[in-house]
Design an enzyme around this catalytic site. Structure first.
Site, short mmCIF file in Angstrom:
data_model
loop_
_atom_site.label_atom_id
_atom_site.label_comp_id
_atom_site.label_asym_id
_atom_site.label_seq_id
_atom_site.Cartn_x
_atom_site.Cartn_y
_atom_site.Cartn_z
CB ILE A 15 32.06 51.63 40.59
CG1 ILE A 15 31.37 51.63 39.34
CG2 ILE A 15 31.85 52.05 41.67
CD1 ILE A 15 30.54 49.94 39.65
CG ASN A 35 46.10 44.97 39.12
OD1 ASN A 35 45.37 45.32 38.47
ND2 ASN A 35 45.68 43.68 39.60
CG ASN A 94 41.00 39.04 39.86
OD1 ASN A 94 42.37 39.57 40.57
ND2 ASN A 94 40.35 40.32 39.66
CB SER A 119 27.23 41.36 40.36
OG SER A 119 26.09 41.79 39.05
CE1 TYR A 143 32.15 40.42 37.57
CE2 TYR A 143 29.40 40.25 36.82
CZ TYR A 143 30.50 40.63 36.97
OH TYR A 143 29.75 41.69 37.85
CE LYS A 147 31.67 40.51 40.94
NZ LYS A 147 32.82 41.40 41.92
#
Ligand code: UDP
Length: 328
Positions: A15, A35, A94, A119, A143, A147
């Site tokens: 994206i 990165n 991360n 998300s 996950y 978010k």
């Protein structure tokens, strides 16, 4: 007046790369920080590129000392739900810790506009569909939790430091650059549309359908597929809002219409004209039966009008890109 300068973190990814291209084409000054852990250098088709990692706070401080940015867009996160269950540390490090590094470096330099790739996973297993933004937030995997944690951090950072942000909750991002220059290149690929098209082009033997016993009309899961270019236009509108001094907010980005896995396969057969072998498999863990956005707020408040909202167009653009990949 000089053009606004936007830092796109994760601009080498799916994206992010479409965003960089759109911003550059529309006259913004763009710098990509990436990165290259999952992105591609050749996907950055506008602006300046800096190879760097959000874990490296001194490098972020140097970047913000050397250059002035009007806003930051953050696309750099890990996105595989299944992997997040097996390796939550990787996801919290991360998607949360590194995002905090970025936010703290911004705050210390007085950069106060931030657009965040969130998300539909923040909602978990929804109790109402279409899902409005004020639906309860109850993510069912690490996950989704990363978010939602970042969205909550952003709310606190607004209160304490005046950092204005827009969180954009993507439903199922799909499609590719209408000009055919960019597209989705996840490795491993886990998303339905690119995998269906790999089966169409012959790069994969078949498409595996994860469950036909859901409580949906044809028994397969329903998702709201939204074109990557439309996602990017929503970011542009959100950016303009922040530049005009609008308050922090969060928006669902989807078309508000759902398509089942079986419908996606049938449409792909039509669009590609190819035979697509199908293999039935058991359900994949953690898949809610139906995720469809109530995206009226983005339309009303951002003035967002998705241009590529038909499934045929989304698949046709993804197919043009798949054919390009298949020839490499
Ligand atoms: N899916 C499938 N086969 C695949 C990949 C995905 O049947 O090879 C199904 C998946 O179970 C879900 C839908 O397609 O119901 C969309 O999955 P995807 O991974 O594309 O997006 P998600 O909704 O998980 O973010």
């Amino acid at each position: 007046m000089t053009s606004p300068h936007i830092l796109v973190v994760g601009g080498a990814g799916y994206i992010g790369s479409h965003m960089v291209k759109m911003l550059a084409a529309q006259g913004y000054a763009v710098t990509t920080l990436d990165n290259l852990s999952t992105g591609y250098r050749d996907a950055i088709v506008g602006g300046e590129f800096i190879h760097g990692d959000l874990a490296d706070r001194p490098a972020l401080d140097r970047l913000f000392a050397e250059q002035t940015f009007d806003a930051v867009m953050h696309f750099a996160s890990y996105i595989q739900v299944g992997e997040s269950v097996k390796e939550p540390a990787k996801y919290y490090e991360n998607n949360v810790t590194n995002t905090l590094n970025l936010l703290d470096a911004m705050v210390s330099r007085g950069i106060k506009r931030f657009i965040f790739s969130s998300s539909a996973a923040v909602y978990g297993d929804p109790h109402t569909v279409p899902i409005p933004e004020n639906h309860s937030k109850d993510p069912i995997n690490p996950y989704g939790r990363t978010k939602w944690i970042v969205e909550q951090i952003l709310s606190d950072y607004d209160t304490a430091y005046g950092l204005k942000s827009v969180s954009l909750r993507y439903f199922n991002a799909a499609g590719a650059d209408p000009q055919g220059q960019l597209g989705e290149r996840h490795e491993p690929e886990t998303h339905l549309i690119p995998l269906v098209l790999r089966a169409a082009s012959g790069r994969a033997p078949d498409i595996k359908v994860f469950g036909r016993d859901y409580d949906t009309p044809d028994g397969t899961c329903i998702r709201d597929y939204v074109h990557v270019e439309d996602l990017c236009s929503a970011h542009r509108l959100a950016l303009d809002g922040l530049m005009q001094g609008k308050a922090s907010s969060a928006y669902n980005l989807g078309n508000g219409s759902g398509f089942s896995v079986a419908e996606v396969i049938a449409t792909s057969i039509q669009v590609t004209g190819c035979n697509i072998p199908v293999t039935d498999q058991p359900r994949r863990a953690g898949d809610p039966p139906r995720l469809v956005a109530d995206a009226r707020r983005a339309r009303a408040e951002l003035g967002w009008h998705p241009q590529f909202d038909s499934l045929d167009t989304i698949i046709a653009h993804a197919w043009a890109w798949e054919q390009k990949l298949a020839k490499r």
